[in-house]
Design a protein around this motif. Sequence first.
Motif, PDB file in Angstrom:
ATOM      1  N   PRO A 137       0.812  -1.231   0.000  1.00 57.89           N
ATOM      2  CA  PRO A 137       0.000   0.000   0.000  1.00 57.89           C
ATOM      3  C   PRO A 137       0.843   1.278   0.000  1.00 57.89           C
ATOM      4  O   PRO A 137       0.439   2.279  -0.602  1.00 57.89           O
ATOM      5  CB  PRO A 137      -0.820  -0.120   1.287  1.00 57.89           C
ATOM      6  N   PHE A 138       2.001   1.243   0.657  1.00 59.80           N
ATOM      7  CA  PHE A 138       2.875   2.410   0.629  1.00 59.80           C
ATOM      8  C   PHE A 138       3.388   2.658  -0.784  1.00 59.80           C
ATOM      9  O   PHE A 138       3.446   3.810  -1.251  1.00 59.80           O
ATOM     10  CB  PHE A 138       4.054   2.213   1.583  1.00 59.80           C
ATOM     11  N   GLY A 139       3.774   1.597  -1.481  1.00 60.53           N
ATOM     12  CA  GLY A 139       4.244   1.742  -2.847  1.00 60.53           C
ATOM     13  C   GLY A 139       3.175   2.308  -3.765  1.00 60.53           C
ATOM     14  O   GLY A 139       3.456   3.163  -4.611  1.00 60.53           O
ATOM     15  N   TYR A 143       3.384   5.924  -5.605  1.00 58.52           N
ATOM     16  CA  TYR A 143       3.253   6.009  -7.064  1.00 58.52           C
ATOM     17  C   TYR A 143       2.172   7.016  -7.448  1.00 58.52           C
ATOM     18  O   TYR A 143       2.393   7.879  -8.301  1.00 58.52           O
ATOM     19  CB  TYR A 143       2.925   4.625  -7.617  1.00 58.52           C
ATOM     20  N   VAL A 144       1.009   6.898  -6.826  1.00 56.51           N
ATOM     21  CA  VAL A 144      -0.099   7.816  -7.136  1.00 56.51           C
ATOM     22  C   VAL A 144       0.291   9.248  -6.789  1.00 56.51           C
ATOM     23  O   VAL A 144       0.039  10.189  -7.556  1.00 56.51           O
ATOM     24  CB  VAL A 144      -1.371   7.393  -6.383  1.00 56.51           C
ATOM     25  N   GLY A 145       0.904   9.440  -5.619  1.00 59.90           N
ATOM     26  CA  GLY A 145       1.294  10.780  -5.208  1.00 59.90           C
ATOM     27  C   GLY A 145       2.311  11.409  -6.145  1.00 59.90           C
ATOM     28  O   GLY A 145       2.223  12.608  -6.453  1.00 59.90           O
ATOM     29  N   VAL A 146       3.262  10.599  -6.628  1.00 60.56           N
ATOM     30  CA  VAL A 146       4.279  11.127  -7.543  1.00 60.56           C
ATOM     31  C   VAL A 146       3.661  11.497  -8.889  1.00 60.56           C
ATOM     32  O   VAL A 146       3.941  12.569  -9.450  1.00 60.56           O
ATOM     33  CB  VAL A 146       5.414  10.098  -7.717  1.00 60.56           C
ATOM     34  N   ILE A 147       2.796  10.634  -9.414  1.00 62.02           N
ATOM     35  CA  ILE A 147       2.164  10.911 -10.710  1.00 62.02           C
ATOM     36  C   ILE A 147       1.346  12.196 -10.650  1.00 62.02           C
ATOM     37  O   ILE A 147       1.486  13.104 -11.485  1.00 62.02           O
ATOM     38  CB  ILE A 147       1.272   9.734 -11.133  1.00 62.02           C
ATOM     39  N   VAL A 148       0.474  12.283  -9.648  1.00 61.62           N
ATOM     40  CA  VAL A 148      -0.418  13.444  -9.550  1.00 61.62           C
ATOM     41  C   VAL A 148       0.366  14.684  -9.110  1.00 61.62           C
ATOM     42  O   VAL A 148       0.195  15.776  -9.664  1.00 61.62           O
ATOM     43  CB  VAL A 148      -1.572  13.150  -8.571  1.00 61.62           C
ATOM     44  N   GLY A 149       1.230  14.531  -8.128  1.00 58.55           N
ATOM     45  CA  GLY A 149       1.921  15.682  -7.561  1.00 58.55           C
ATOM     46  C   GLY A 149       2.898  16.347  -8.501  1.00 58.55           C
ATOM     47  O   GLY A 149       3.128  17.557  -8.395  1.00 58.55           O
ATOM     48  N   THR A 150       3.475  15.594  -9.429  1.00 57.14           N
ATOM     49  CA  THR A 150       4.461  16.190 -10.333  1.00 57.14           C
ATOM     50  C   THR A 150       3.874  16.623 -11.673  1.00 57.14           C
ATOM     51  O   THR A 150       4.574  17.266 -12.463  1.00 57.14           O
ATOM     52  CB  THR A 150       5.617  15.197 -10.604  1.00 57.14           C
ATOM     53  N   LEU A 172      13.469  10.685  -8.221  1.00 55.46           N
ATOM     54  CA  LEU A 172      12.182  10.405  -7.582  1.00 55.46           C
ATOM     55  C   LEU A 172      11.380   9.391  -8.381  1.00 55.46           C
ATOM     56  O   LEU A 172      10.803   8.455  -7.820  1.00 55.46           O
ATOM     57  CB  LEU A 172      11.390  11.705  -7.431  1.00 55.46           C
ATOM     58  N   TYR A 173      11.347   9.543  -9.697  1.00 53.64           N
ATOM     59  CA  TYR A 173      10.612   8.602 -10.533  1.00 53.64           C
ATOM     60  C   TYR A 173      11.214   7.208 -10.455  1.00 53.64           C
ATOM     61  O   TYR A 173      10.491   6.210 -10.338  1.00 53.64           O
ATOM     62  CB  TYR A 173      10.619   9.079 -11.985  1.00 53.64           C
TER      63      TYR A 173
END
Length: 349
Positions: A137-139, A143-150, A172-173
Motif C-alpha cells: 500500500p505504501f508503494g 506512485y499515485v502521489g508522484v504521478i499526480v503531484g508532479t 524520484l521517478y
Amino acid sequence: MGDEVLPPFSLAEVVTRWQFAPIITAFAVIAAGLYLWGVLRVRRRHPARPWPLYRTVLFLGGLVIVVIATESGIGSYDDVLFWDHMVQHLLLLMVAPPLLVVGQPATLLLHASRNPLHTWAKRVLRSRVLAAITWPPFGVALYVGVIVGTHLTGFMNLVETNSAVHDAEHALYLISGYLYFLPLIGREPIRWKVSYPSRIFLLFIAMPVDAFTGLVLGSESGNPFPGLAENRPGWAPSPLTDVHIGGAVMWVGGAGIMFGLVMAVFFAWSREKRADAGLGWLEAARRSNFATVVASHGDESASAGAGPASAASPAAAQAPARGRGTVDDDEHLAAYNAYLARINKPQDG
C-alpha cells in the motif's frame, strides 16, 4: 542546454544527440560493475548453478533505459517539448524500474557475498525500515502521489526553471517506480509476499491514475506551465498543444505499459506450479476448510468401519497430528475420495 538552439525534433536527433550527465553515468557504471561482480562470484562459487543470464540482461537493460532517458536525445529535448518530457517520465517510472526489479540485485548480493557483508545485507532486508517502504500500500500511495503531484500541480514549473529539481525529479521517478513494482513483480527476499490476484489488482490501480492525469492535461484550456513558453523554438508546437500531446502520451503510453505488466504477471500466475503460491490467504483458507471436512468425515468412516473408507480413515484421523498447521493434500484427497465412495455406495435393500 544553456542558450543552444536545438534543431527540430526527429528520430535521428534522438539517436545521435547525447548530453553527458555525470551523476547518471556514475550510477549506471557502478551499478553495472557491482552486478557483474556478483554474477562472476556466483559462477565461481556455484559453477553448476550460475546466475540466470536473462536476469543479468534485464538488469543491465534497465540501466540502459535510464541512460537513454536522460542522456540521449530524449533527455536533450525534455526542457523544450513537454510531450518528450512525458516520454522520459514513462521510461524512468514504468520501464526501467520493472527491469531492475526482475534482475533481483538483492538476491544476487546474498548469493555472491560472504560475511560480514552477507550478514549486513540480510539484516537490512529484514529491517523494519525496509519492511515499511516496501509495504505494497505504501508503494501504491507513493506512485499515485508522484504521478499526480508532479504533473497536476505547479511542481512542473519549478522543474522547467531549476536544473537541480529536474535531476531530483528523475531520481524520484526511478525510486518510486522501484518501490511500487518490487513487491508486485519481484522475487526478492523481502517481508511481503503478495498473492497473484492482489498483484494484478494493485497493478490495475495505476491505470486509472495514468488515464486521469492524461485526461486532465489533455483537457486544459490554457497553458498550465508558463515555463514552457520561455525560449521556445519556432519549430515546436504551441505550449498548449504540447501539453495536450503530453497528456495523450501519459494516458495511452502509461495504460499500455501497465497492461503489458499485468499480462506478464497473469502469465507467471498461469505457470505457477506451487498450489499455495498463487492465491495467498485464499489457498490457506481452502486448505484449512479441506482439512476440517476430511478429518470430520474420516472420523465417521472410522466409526462405520465398512467399505473402502476404512482403509483411508487412519490417514485422515492422523492428519491433524502431523504438526502445527500441516496439511497433506495427497492423504486428504485419498481420504476424501474414500468418503465419497462410501456415501455413494448403493445401499442394501
